[in-house]
Design a protein around this motif. Structure first.
Motif, mmCIF file in Angstrom:
data_model
loop_
_atom_site.group_PDB
_atom_site.id
_atom_site.type_symbol
_atom_site.label_atom_id
_atom_site.label_comp_id
_atom_site.label_asym_id
_atom_site.label_seq_id
_atom_site.Cartn_x
_atom_site.Cartn_y
_atom_site.Cartn_z
ATOM 1 N N TYR A 152 0.903 -1.076 -0.084
ATOM 2 C CA TYR A 152 0.123 0.020 0.026
ATOM 3 C C TYR A 152 1.074 1.314 -0.143
ATOM 4 C CZ TYR A 152 -2.834 3.632 2.018
ATOM 5 O OH TYR A 152 -3.648 4.784 2.404
ATOM 6 N N LEU A 153 1.961 1.218 0.933
ATOM 7 C CA LEU A 153 2.918 2.393 0.809
ATOM 8 C C LEU A 153 3.585 2.768 -0.425
ATOM 9 C CD1 LEU A 153 4.319 2.010 4.598
ATOM 10 C CD2 LEU A 153 2.620 3.701 3.799
ATOM 11 N N LEU A 154 3.859 1.488 -1.174
ATOM 12 C CA LEU A 154 4.582 1.720 -2.316
ATOM 13 C C LEU A 154 3.699 1.699 -3.404
ATOM 14 C CD1 LEU A 154 7.121 -1.085 -1.714
ATOM 15 C CD2 LEU A 154 7.669 1.245 -1.488
ATOM 16 N N ALA A 155 2.217 1.801 -3.350
ATOM 17 C CA ALA A 155 1.349 2.055 -4.459
ATOM 18 C C ALA A 155 1.618 3.421 -5.071
ATOM 19 C CB ALA A 155 0.012 1.788 -4.054
ATOM 20 N N ASP A 156 1.213 3.580 -6.394
ATOM 21 C CA ASP A 156 1.354 4.863 -6.974
ATOM 22 C C ASP A 156 0.404 5.861 -6.264
ATOM 23 O OD1 ASP A 156 3.205 4.376 -8.881
ATOM 24 O OD2 ASP A 156 1.839 3.315 -10.062
ATOM 25 N N GLU A 157 -0.790 5.324 -5.800
ATOM 26 C CA GLU A 157 -1.714 6.235 -4.956
ATOM 27 C C GLU A 157 -2.096 5.499 -3.691
ATOM 28 O OE1 GLU A 157 -5.318 6.791 -7.365
ATOM 29 O OE2 GLU A 157 -4.050 7.443 -9.100
ATOM 30 N N ASN A 158 -1.812 6.451 -2.705
ATOM 31 C CA ASN A 158 -2.343 5.902 -1.360
ATOM 32 C C ASN A 158 -2.544 7.206 -0.562
ATOM 33 O OD1 ASN A 158 0.253 6.864 0.197
ATOM 34 N ND2 ASN A 158 1.213 5.230 -1.046
ATOM 35 N N GLY A 159 -2.857 6.884 0.778
ATOM 36 C CA GLY A 159 -3.403 8.007 1.506
ATOM 37 C C GLY A 159 -2.245 8.604 2.614
ATOM 38 N N ASN A 160 -1.027 8.186 2.379
ATOM 39 C CA ASN A 160 0.071 8.520 2.982
ATOM 40 C C ASN A 160 0.875 9.855 2.599
ATOM 41 O OD1 ASN A 160 2.143 7.624 5.220
ATOM 42 N ND2 ASN A 160 3.262 7.938 3.773
ATOM 43 N N SER A 161 1.162 10.861 3.440
ATOM 44 C CA SER A 161 1.620 12.034 2.960
ATOM 45 C C SER A 161 2.636 12.550 3.950
ATOM 46 C CB SER A 161 0.585 13.164 2.821
ATOM 47 O OG SER A 161 1.331 14.392 2.334
ATOM 48 N N ILE A 162 3.881 12.766 3.542
ATOM 49 C CA ILE A 162 5.132 13.229 4.503
ATOM 50 C C ILE A 162 4.959 14.817 4.333
ATOM 51 C CG2 ILE A 162 7.573 13.217 4.759
ATOM 52 C CD1 ILE A 162 7.491 10.337 3.701
ATOM 53 N N LYS A 163 4.870 15.463 5.578
ATOM 54 C CA LYS A 163 5.027 16.790 5.480
ATOM 55 C C LYS A 163 6.380 17.355 5.822
ATOM 56 C CE LYS A 163 0.383 17.486 7.049
ATOM 57 N NZ LYS A 163 -0.228 15.909 6.692
ATOM 58 N N VAL A 164 6.720 18.456 5.157
ATOM 59 C CA VAL A 164 7.898 19.331 5.395
ATOM 60 C C VAL A 164 7.322 20.914 5.814
ATOM 61 C CG1 VAL A 164 10.065 20.199 4.632
ATOM 62 C CG2 VAL A 164 9.248 17.916 3.872
ATOM 63 N N ALA A 165 7.727 21.146 6.709
ATOM 64 C CA ALA A 165 7.054 22.468 7.522
ATOM 65 C C ALA A 165 8.222 23.516 7.511
ATOM 66 C CB ALA A 165 6.207 22.117 8.335
ATOM 67 N N LYS A 166 7.955 24.685 7.440
ATOM 68 C CA LYS A 166 9.043 25.702 7.799
ATOM 69 C C LYS A 166 8.480 26.724 8.309
ATOM 70 C CE LYS A 166 12.449 28.232 5.093
ATOM 71 N NZ LYS A 166 12.958 28.652 3.729
ATOM 72 N N TYR A 167 9.326 27.083 9.450
ATOM 73 C CA TYR A 167 8.559 28.120 10.639
ATOM 74 C C TYR A 167 9.694 29.514 10.537
ATOM 75 C CZ TYR A 167 6.069 24.139 12.121
ATOM 76 O OH TYR A 167 5.296 23.097 12.437
ATOM 77 N N SER A 168 8.907 30.515 10.697
ATOM 78 C CA SER A 168 10.050 31.813 10.960
ATOM 79 C C SER A 168 10.244 32.031 12.401
ATOM 80 C CB SER A 168 9.215 32.874 10.339
ATOM 81 O OG SER A 168 7.890 33.322 10.831
ATOM 82 N N SER A 169 9.716 31.316 13.272
ATOM 83 C CA SER A 169 9.900 31.220 14.704
ATOM 84 C C SER A 169 10.678 30.131 15.053
ATOM 85 C CB SER A 169 8.724 31.433 15.457
ATOM 86 O OG SER A 169 7.624 30.488 15.223
ATOM 87 N N LEU A 170 11.143 30.291 16.269
ATOM 88 C CA LEU A 170 11.680 28.932 16.987
ATOM 89 C C LEU A 170 10.877 28.247 17.478
ATOM 90 C CD1 LEU A 170 14.666 31.069 18.649
ATOM 91 C CD2 LEU A 170 14.837 29.930 16.315
ATOM 92 N N ASP A 171 9.578 28.372 17.738
ATOM 93 C CA ASP A 171 8.556 27.555 18.104
ATOM 94 C C ASP A 171 7.662 27.156 16.772
ATOM 95 O OD1 ASP A 171 7.219 29.886 17.659
ATOM 96 O OD2 ASP A 171 6.993 30.133 19.677
#
Length: 211
Positions: free
Chosen positions: A18-37
């Motif tokens: 399922y994780l290796l399928a061309d379509e699945n519901g898994n999504s990895i996030k890369v977030a960026k903040y301007s603050s230290l929190d």
């Protein structure tokens, strides 16, 4: 698929498939903040709903762009250094994705702050693996089918090499273990000054007071 261990005993696709399928519901996030929190979110990218291998390559590409080079100009040369060690960064990304406990249904996340990068993956250390063994590069793959496929596509070089490569650059203090998560924190290289001016010590002539 049987060779890759992507089928259950009754012939259905398993969760790794399922994780290796061309379509699945898994999504990895890369977030960026301007603050230290986590208060001031300035960018939120999602890499997923596609093969985990494709998502991994997208995360690596995004962090490579974010790994801006700090330049120091000296009287002799221009010295360029990335914010985070490139070898350790690659190892940490792949380690977080391959060893994530997907039974939590929480993918790893990558968070960029002005002073650091935090990589958080779900799952505690395996019961049979101590922290000392973990730091010595002993690996018990949580997702052995996933590990083998990543090795086949040359995203992973060899078992157990990732943690020693991270430790070489950042030490044990970059790892934090909790009941359900593992977090790696890489401090960002301090911003280099754009120009280094040689310091000239003025000559001081001693004053002689006539007697």
């Amino acid at each position: 698929n049987r060779t890759l261990e992507l089928l259950t005993e009754d012939g259905k696709y398993n969760y790794v498939a399922y994780l290796l399928a061309d379509e699945n519901g898994n999504s990895i996030k890369v977030a960026k903040y301007s603050s230290l929190d986590r208060c001031d979110l300035v960018e939120n990218n999602e890499y997923g709903y596609c093969s985990l291998i494709k998502a991994t390559k997208s995360v690596l590409a995004k962090l490579d762009i974010e790994n801006k080079v700090a330049a120091t100009i000296t009287p002799m040369e221009r010295i360029e250094t990335p914010l985070w060690n490139k070898v350790a960064l690659r190892e940490a990304v792949i380690n977080a994705i391959v060893h994530n406990d997907y039974s939590f249904e929480v993918p790893p996340k990558f968070e960029i702050f002005p002073d650091r990068l935090e990589i958080t993956s779900a799952g505690r250390l395996p019961e049979s693996l101590s922290k000392e063994e973990f730091f010595n590069g002993i690996s018990i793959p949580r997702n052995k089918e996933l590990m083998r496929i990543y090795r086949d596509v040359e995203l992973v070089e060899s078992l157990g090499s990732g943690i020693p490569r991270i430790l070489r650059c950042y030490g044990k203090e970059c790892f934090k273990f909790t009941e359900n998560f593992l977090r790696m924190t890489f401090p960002a290289l301090e911003k280099a000054t754009p120009q280094v001016t040689p310091q000239v010590t003025p000559q001081v002539t001693p004053q002689v007071t006539p007697q």
